[in-house]
Design an enzyme around this catalytic site. Sequence first.
Site, PDB file in Angstrom:
ATOM      1  N   ASP A   6       7.860  -2.787  -6.377  1.00 37.72           N
ATOM      2  CA  ASP A   6       8.408  -1.723  -5.989  1.00 37.72           C
ATOM      3  C   ASP A   6       9.424  -1.122  -7.178  1.00 37.72           C
ATOM      4  OD1 ASP A   6      10.997  -0.183  -5.278  1.00 37.72           O
ATOM      5  OD2 ASP A   6      10.480  -0.716  -3.038  1.00 37.72           O
ATOM      6  N   ASP A  52       8.620   2.482  -9.461  1.00 32.73           N
ATOM      7  CA  ASP A  52       9.707   3.402  -9.458  1.00 32.73           C
ATOM      8  C   ASP A  52       9.981   3.972 -10.751  1.00 32.73           C
ATOM      9  OD1 ASP A  52      10.425   3.005  -6.709  1.00 32.73           O
ATOM     10  OD2 ASP A  52      12.162   1.820  -7.397  1.00 32.73           O
ATOM     11  N   ASP A  88       8.645   1.553   2.226  1.00 32.60           N
ATOM     12  CA  ASP A  88       8.096   0.311   2.122  1.00 32.60           C
ATOM     13  C   ASP A  88       9.187  -0.932   2.344  1.00 32.60           C
ATOM     14  OD1 ASP A  88       9.894   0.660  -0.108  1.00 32.60           O
ATOM     15  OD2 ASP A  88       8.344   0.803  -1.760  1.00 32.60           O
ATOM     16  N   GLY A  89      10.466  -0.596   1.666  1.00 36.74           N
ATOM     17  CA  GLY A  89      11.393  -1.749   2.392  1.00 36.74           C
ATOM     18  C   GLY A  89      11.578  -1.708   3.537  1.00 36.74           C
ATOM     19  N   VAL A 123       0.782  -1.222  -0.217  1.00 32.47           N
ATOM     20  CA  VAL A 123      -0.014   0.248   0.168  1.00 32.47           C
ATOM     21  C   VAL A 123       0.816   1.521   0.157  1.00 32.47           C
ATOM     22  CG1 VAL A 123      -1.655   1.296   1.316  1.00 32.47           C
ATOM     23  CG2 VAL A 123      -1.972  -1.190   1.144  1.00 32.47           C
ATOM     24  N   SER A 133       9.127  -9.718  -0.214  1.00 31.54           N
ATOM     25  CA  SER A 133       8.698 -10.822  -1.190  1.00 31.54           C
ATOM     26  C   SER A 133       9.195 -10.272  -2.615  1.00 31.54           C
ATOM     27  CB  SER A 133       7.051 -10.818  -0.982  1.00 31.54           C
ATOM     28  OG  SER A 133       6.692  -9.720  -1.546  1.00 31.54           O
ATOM     29  N   ASP A 146       9.637   5.259  -0.819  1.00 30.75           N
ATOM     30  CA  ASP A 146      10.156   4.079  -1.480  1.00 30.75           C
ATOM     31  C   ASP A 146      11.249   3.536  -0.461  1.00 30.75           C
ATOM     32  OD1 ASP A 146      11.029   2.314  -3.765  1.00 30.75           O
ATOM     33  OD2 ASP A 146      12.482   3.869  -4.277  1.00 30.75           O
TER      34      ASP A 146
HETATM   35  C1  LIG Z   1      12.686  13.812   8.095  1.00 29.82           C
HETATM   36  C2  LIG Z   1      12.724  13.547   6.528  1.00 29.82           C
HETATM   37  C3  LIG Z   1      14.064  14.169   6.203  1.00 29.82           C
HETATM   38  C4  LIG Z   1      14.015  14.444   4.808  1.00 29.82           C
HETATM   39  C5  LIG Z   1      15.290  15.105   4.277  1.00 29.82           C
HETATM   40  C6  LIG Z   1      15.092  15.832   2.797  1.00 29.82           C
HETATM   41  C7  LIG Z   1      16.589  16.244   2.553  1.00 29.82           C
HETATM   42  C8  LIG Z   1      16.888  15.739   1.180  1.00 29.82           C
HETATM   43  C9  LIG Z   1      18.482  15.665   1.186  1.00 29.82           C
HETATM   44  C10 LIG Z   1      19.239  14.802   0.589  1.00 29.82           C
HETATM   45  C11 LIG Z   1      18.513  13.549  -0.015  1.00 29.82           C
HETATM   46  C12 LIG Z   1      19.402  12.532   0.092  1.00 29.82           C
HETATM   47  C13 LIG Z   1      18.731  11.201  -0.414  1.00 29.82           C
HETATM   48  C14 LIG Z   1      19.198   9.994  -0.134  1.00 29.82           C
HETATM   49  C15 LIG Z   1      18.934   8.652  -0.619  1.00 29.82           C
HETATM   50  C16 LIG Z   1      18.332   7.588   0.134  1.00 29.82           C
HETATM   51  C17 LIG Z   1      19.008   6.294   0.039  1.00 29.82           C
HETATM   52  C18 LIG Z   1      18.052   5.398  -0.002  1.00 29.82           C
HETATM   53  O1  LIG Z   1      17.576   4.946   0.844  1.00 29.82           O
HETATM   54  O2  LIG Z   1      18.105   4.673  -1.434  1.00 29.82           O
HETATM   55  C19 LIG Z   1      17.063   3.719  -1.629  1.00 29.82           C
HETATM   56  C20 LIG Z   1      15.765   3.890  -1.306  1.00 29.82           C
HETATM   57  C21 LIG Z   1      14.970   2.635  -1.510  1.00 29.82           C
HETATM   58  O3  LIG Z   1      15.454   1.864  -2.777  1.00 29.82           O
HETATM   59  P1  LIG Z   1      14.715   0.475  -2.819  1.00 29.82           P
HETATM   60  O4  LIG Z   1      13.119   0.682  -3.275  1.00 29.82           O
HETATM   61  O5  LIG Z   1      15.382  -0.281  -4.042  1.00 29.82           O
HETATM   62  O6  LIG Z   1      14.793  -0.321  -1.629  1.00 29.82           O
HETATM   63  P2  LIG Z   1      13.818  -0.734  -0.578  1.00 29.82           P
HETATM   64  O7  LIG Z   1      14.713  -0.362   0.883  1.00 29.82           O
HETATM   65  O8  LIG Z   1      12.450  -0.318  -0.655  1.00 29.82           O
HETATM   66  O9  LIG Z   1      14.118  -2.406  -0.563  1.00 29.82           O
HETATM   67  C22 LIG Z   1      13.380  -3.200  -1.514  1.00 29.82           C
HETATM   68  C23 LIG Z   1      13.219  -4.540  -1.251  1.00 29.82           C
HETATM   69  O10 LIG Z   1      12.085  -4.285  -0.247  1.00 29.82           O
HETATM   70  C24 LIG Z   1      11.349  -5.319  -0.328  1.00 29.82           C
HETATM   71  N1  LIG Z   1       9.733  -4.888  -0.517  1.00 29.82           N
HETATM   72  C25 LIG Z   1       9.760  -3.487  -1.018  1.00 29.82           C
HETATM   73  C26 LIG Z   1       8.355  -3.010  -1.334  1.00 29.82           C
HETATM   74  C27 LIG Z   1       7.303  -3.870  -1.281  1.00 29.82           C
HETATM   75  N2  LIG Z   1       6.064  -3.409  -1.298  1.00 29.82           N
HETATM   76  N3  LIG Z   1       7.448  -5.113  -0.771  1.00 29.82           N
HETATM   77  C28 LIG Z   1       8.662  -5.433  -0.316  1.00 29.82           C
HETATM   78  O11 LIG Z   1       8.816  -6.906  -0.034  1.00 29.82           O
HETATM   79  C29 LIG Z   1      11.651  -6.246  -1.340  1.00 29.82           C
HETATM   80  O12 LIG Z   1      12.324  -7.121  -0.845  1.00 29.82           O
HETATM   81  C30 LIG Z   1      12.512  -5.168  -2.068  1.00 29.82           C
HETATM   82  O13 LIG Z   1      13.489  -5.911  -3.146  1.00 29.82           O
HETATM   83  O14 LIG Z   1      15.227   4.883  -1.820  1.00 29.82           O
HETATM   84  C31 LIG Z   1      15.413   5.888  -2.842  1.00 29.82           C
HETATM   85  O15 LIG Z   1      15.902   5.575  -3.894  1.00 29.82           O
HETATM   86  C32 LIG Z   1      14.312   6.944  -2.586  1.00 29.82           C
HETATM   87  C33 LIG Z   1      14.738   7.902  -3.526  1.00 29.82           C
HETATM   88  C34 LIG Z   1      15.255   9.003  -2.465  1.00 29.82           C
HETATM   89  C35 LIG Z   1      15.805  10.295  -3.096  1.00 29.82           C
HETATM   90  C36 LIG Z   1      14.894  11.294  -2.841  1.00 29.82           C
HETATM   91  C37 LIG Z   1      15.507  12.561  -2.966  1.00 29.82           C
HETATM   92  C38 LIG Z   1      14.635  13.741  -2.767  1.00 29.82           C
HETATM   93  C39 LIG Z   1      15.343  14.762  -2.246  1.00 29.82           C
HETATM   94  C40 LIG Z   1      15.493  15.931  -2.240  1.00 29.82           C
HETATM   95  C41 LIG Z   1      14.349  16.834  -2.720  1.00 29.82           C
HETATM   96  C42 LIG Z   1      14.691  18.214  -2.255  1.00 29.82           C
HETATM   97  C43 LIG Z   1      13.393  18.859  -1.944  1.00 29.82           C
HETATM   98  C44 LIG Z   1      13.703  20.259  -1.573  1.00 29.82           C
HETATM   99  C45 LIG Z   1      12.397  21.302  -2.351  1.00 29.82           C
HETATM  100  C46 LIG Z   1      12.947  22.642  -2.133  1.00 29.82           C
HETATM  101  C47 LIG Z   1      14.243  22.949  -2.923  1.00 29.82           C
HETATM  102  C48 LIG Z   1      14.562  24.210  -2.495  1.00 29.82           C
HETATM  103  O1  LIG Z   2      18.830   0.795 -11.345  1.00 34.89           O
HETATM  104  P1  LIG Z   2      18.649   2.223 -10.885  1.00 34.89           P
HETATM  105  O2  LIG Z   2      17.496   2.969 -11.474  1.00 34.89           O
HETATM  106  O3  LIG Z   2      19.898   3.066 -10.653  1.00 34.89           O
HETATM  107  O4  LIG Z   2      18.149   2.037  -9.340  1.00 34.89           O
HETATM  108  C1  LIG Z   2      17.294   1.530  -8.549  1.00 34.89           C
HETATM  109  C2  LIG Z   2      17.698   0.293  -7.852  1.00 34.89           C
HETATM  110  O5  LIG Z   2      18.790   0.665  -6.993  1.00 34.89           O
HETATM  111  C3  LIG Z   2      16.635  -0.434  -6.832  1.00 34.89           C
HETATM  112  O6  LIG Z   2      17.124  -1.526  -6.020  1.00 34.89           O
HETATM  113  C4  LIG Z   2      15.209  -0.602  -7.598  1.00 34.89           C
HETATM  114  O7  LIG Z   2      14.249  -1.080  -6.698  1.00 34.89           O
HETATM  115  C5  LIG Z   2      14.966   0.695  -8.457  1.00 34.89           C
HETATM  116  O8  LIG Z   2      13.795   0.373  -9.253  1.00 34.89           O
HETATM  117  C6  LIG Z   2      15.798   0.974  -9.463  1.00 34.89           C
HETATM  118  O9  LIG Z   2      16.268  -0.003 -10.291  1.00 34.89           O
HETATM  119 MG   LIG Z   3      11.418   0.653  -1.980  1.00 36.88          MG
HETATM  120 MG   LIG Z   4      12.403   1.525  -5.082  1.00 37.05          MG
END
Ligand SMILES: CCCCCCCC/C=C\CCCCCCCC(=O)OC[C@H](COP(=O)(O)OP(=O)(O)OC[C@H]1O[C@@H](n2ccc(N)nc2=O)[C@H](O)[C@@H]1O)OC(=O)CCCCCCC/C=C\CCCCCCCC
Ligand SMILES: O=P([O-])([O-])O[C@@H]1[C@@H](O)[C@H](O)[C@@H](O)[C@H](O)[C@@H]1O
Ligand SMILES: [Mg+2]
Ligand SMILES: [Mg+2]
Length: 203
Positions: free
Chosen positions: A87, A91, A69-70, A30, A80, A66
Amino acid sequence: MLNRFARALFTRIFTPVARLFLKWGISPDVVTIVGTIGVCVGALAFYPRHQFFWGTVVIAVFVFSDTIDGVMARLSGRSSRWGAYLDSTLDRVGDSAIFGGLVLYYASAGHSAVMASLALACLILGSVVSYAKARAEGLGMTANVGIAERADRLVAVLLATGLVGLGLPEVVLGVVLGLLAVASLITVFQRMLTVRRQAFEAA
Ligand SMILES: CCCCCCCC/C=C\CCCCCCCC(=O)OC[C@H](COP(=O)(O)OP(=O)(O)OC[C@H]1O[C@@H](n2ccc(N)nc2=O)[C@H](O)[C@@H]1O)OC(=O)CCCCCCC/C=C\CCCCCCCC
Ligand SMILES: O=P([O-])([O-])O[C@@H]1[C@@H](O)[C@H](O)[C@@H](O)[C@H](O)[C@@H]1O
Ligand SMILES: [Mg+2]
Ligand SMILES: [Mg+2]
């Protein structure tokens, strides 16, 4: 890059939220789905109308679903293959909406073929980056490398778009999109070379 260095930190930051959602009986799927809808609404309702700041704020609120959820899946022991598939697939939808929202603006009211092309290049090359990894994994190899992984691409485009929304000149976004397109292309080659090495080692 960010994925490697910031993942542990963001996992810690969002663990309390993940625990709360689980306590309320919300499932990881969800969160994945609602997060994607939020990102799409932020990108497609605001960016095409040049509301870059508010669009970025809405996207930033939902994009961390994102990470959440993980964390939820792992905390509840419900990770799973279906969840992993959902996921990654959603994305691609969210990423396409972000760059697509910029394309829509610059190809219409923004009147800039150059900016529209740069945003389109980021959309396409970002998708190829992800595909290069997904296909490798489908063939039993890995391609977990690259200077422009998803978290890097998102931070770059969201920061630049948000700052332009706050009044920075539009050229800043143009430069960031251009660099991002080049970095994505380099990432595609990095992944292809990694896979090629593995394919020939295995042969
Ligand atoms: C308190 C709030 C603080 C907010 C601070 C904001 C400041 C931003 C500054 C810097 C940003 C830094 C970014 C950091 C990156 C984060 C690193 C990270 O966590 O990356 C990975 C993840 C998730 O990736 P993925 O989906 O692959 O992994 P999961 O952990 O989800 O695992 C997947 C496994 O889980 C299982 N599963 C999943 C889902 C499901 N339904 N069932 C399941 O079973 C399954 O086993 C899967 O295999 O995150 C990302 O990549 C997210 C992206 C983050 C980047 C966002 C950046 C936004 C930043 C800045 C925006 C600026 C806004 C400012 C606006 C104004 C401008 C002046
Ligand atoms: O491949 P990429 O776009 O650099 O990065 C991402 C992977 O790091 C992540 O594990 C997956 O859930 C995303 O869908 C995406 O693929
Ligand atoms: Mg995720
Ligand atoms: Mg993802």
